[in-house]
Design a protein around this motif. Structure first.
Motif, short mmCIF file in Angstrom:
data_model
loop_
_atom_site.label_atom_id
_atom_site.label_comp_id
_atom_site.label_asym_id
_atom_site.label_seq_id
_atom_site.Cartn_x
_atom_site.Cartn_y
_atom_site.Cartn_z
N GLU A 147 -2.71 11.42 -2.00
CA GLU A 147 -2.94 10.15 -1.33
C GLU A 147 -2.72 8.95 -2.23
O GLU A 147 -2.56 7.84 -1.76
CB GLU A 147 -4.31 10.09 -0.66
N ASP A 148 -2.65 9.18 -3.56
CA ASP A 148 -2.38 8.05 -4.46
C ASP A 148 -0.88 7.88 -4.73
O ASP A 148 -0.48 7.04 -5.52
CB ASP A 148 -3.17 8.18 -5.76
N ILE A 159 -14.58 10.42 -9.76
CA ILE A 159 -13.29 10.44 -10.44
C ILE A 159 -12.15 10.27 -9.43
O ILE A 159 -11.23 9.48 -9.66
CB ILE A 159 -13.12 11.73 -11.27
N GLN A 160 -12.21 10.98 -8.31
CA GLN A 160 -11.16 10.86 -7.29
C GLN A 160 -11.06 9.44 -6.76
O GLN A 160 -9.96 8.93 -6.56
CB GLN A 160 -11.43 11.82 -6.13
N LYS A 207 -7.82 6.99 -7.04
CA LYS A 207 -7.24 6.42 -5.82
C LYS A 207 -7.06 4.92 -5.94
O LYS A 207 -6.09 4.35 -5.45
CB LYS A 207 -8.12 6.77 -4.62
N GLU A 208 -8.00 4.27 -6.59
CA GLU A 208 -7.94 2.82 -6.77
C GLU A 208 -7.06 2.41 -7.95
O GLU A 208 -6.89 1.23 -8.22
CB GLU A 208 -9.36 2.27 -6.99
N GLY A 209 -6.50 3.39 -8.66
CA GLY A 209 -5.67 3.09 -9.81
C GLY A 209 -6.47 2.66 -11.02
O GLY A 209 -5.94 2.08 -11.96
N ILE A 240 0.88 3.11 -6.87
CA ILE A 240 1.81 3.33 -7.98
C ILE A 240 1.99 2.03 -8.77
O ILE A 240 1.92 2.03 -10.00
CB ILE A 240 3.17 3.85 -7.47
N ARG A 241 2.17 0.94 -8.08
CA ARG A 241 2.38 -0.35 -8.78
C ARG A 241 1.10 -0.79 -9.51
O ARG A 241 1.18 -1.37 -10.59
CB ARG A 241 2.88 -1.40 -7.81
#
Length: 143
Positions: free
Chosen positions: A81-82, A2-3, A7-9, A88-89
């Motif tokens: 870290e995200d 899940i993490q 992190k990869e969006g 974000i984009r």
């Protein structure tokens, strides 16, 4: 897993999320739930309703410009870290492609309550309280 997906969006698989939600709901003594950030896509929505046999009474949609959300996320200083501009984009893009159709689906059923989230926190909170007060009144009159 899940993490890494966060992190990869990317979006966590529906079966994982639904099982976590369903377990939490079953373990609770409550019969009303506020689920934040779910369903995130049409497949999540259909799977949740099929598995749980639950359709939401209403959906809160917090409207806010991408620029304001970006500013807030970069300024929240939580050390996640995200919380970087690239992730974000990616999250914005995924949201527009995947989540907006879910909002539109519920909007077509008259279940979306929109909140102007660009306003100050206190005003947003008052708007949210008003939605819940109205929904409680509707539910009481139906019983």
């Amino acid at each position: 897993m899940i993490q890494n997906m966060i992190k990869e969006g990317k979006i966590v698989p529906s079966e994982v999320t639904i099982k976590l939600l369903q377990n939490a709901m079953l373990e609770s003594a409550n019969n009303k739930f506020l689920i934040d950030g779910f369903p995130r896509n049409e497949e999540n929505r259909a799977a949740f309703e099929a598995v749980t046999k639950i359709e939401p009474a209403f959906v809160l949609f917090f409207e806010c410009s991408e620029e304001e959300m970006e500013r807030r996320l970069l300024g929240r200083n939580q050390g996640r870290e995200d919380d970087n501009i690239e992730t974000i984009r990616k999250r914005f893009k995924v949201f527009m492609e995947s989540s907006i159709p879910v909002v539109e689906y519920y909007e077509s059923k008259g279940k979306v309550c929109k909140i102007d989230a660009a306003k100050p926190i206190e005003e947003v909170f008052e708007a949210v309280k008003a939605v819940f007060t109205t929904q409680d009144a509707v539910e009481s009159s139906e019983n």
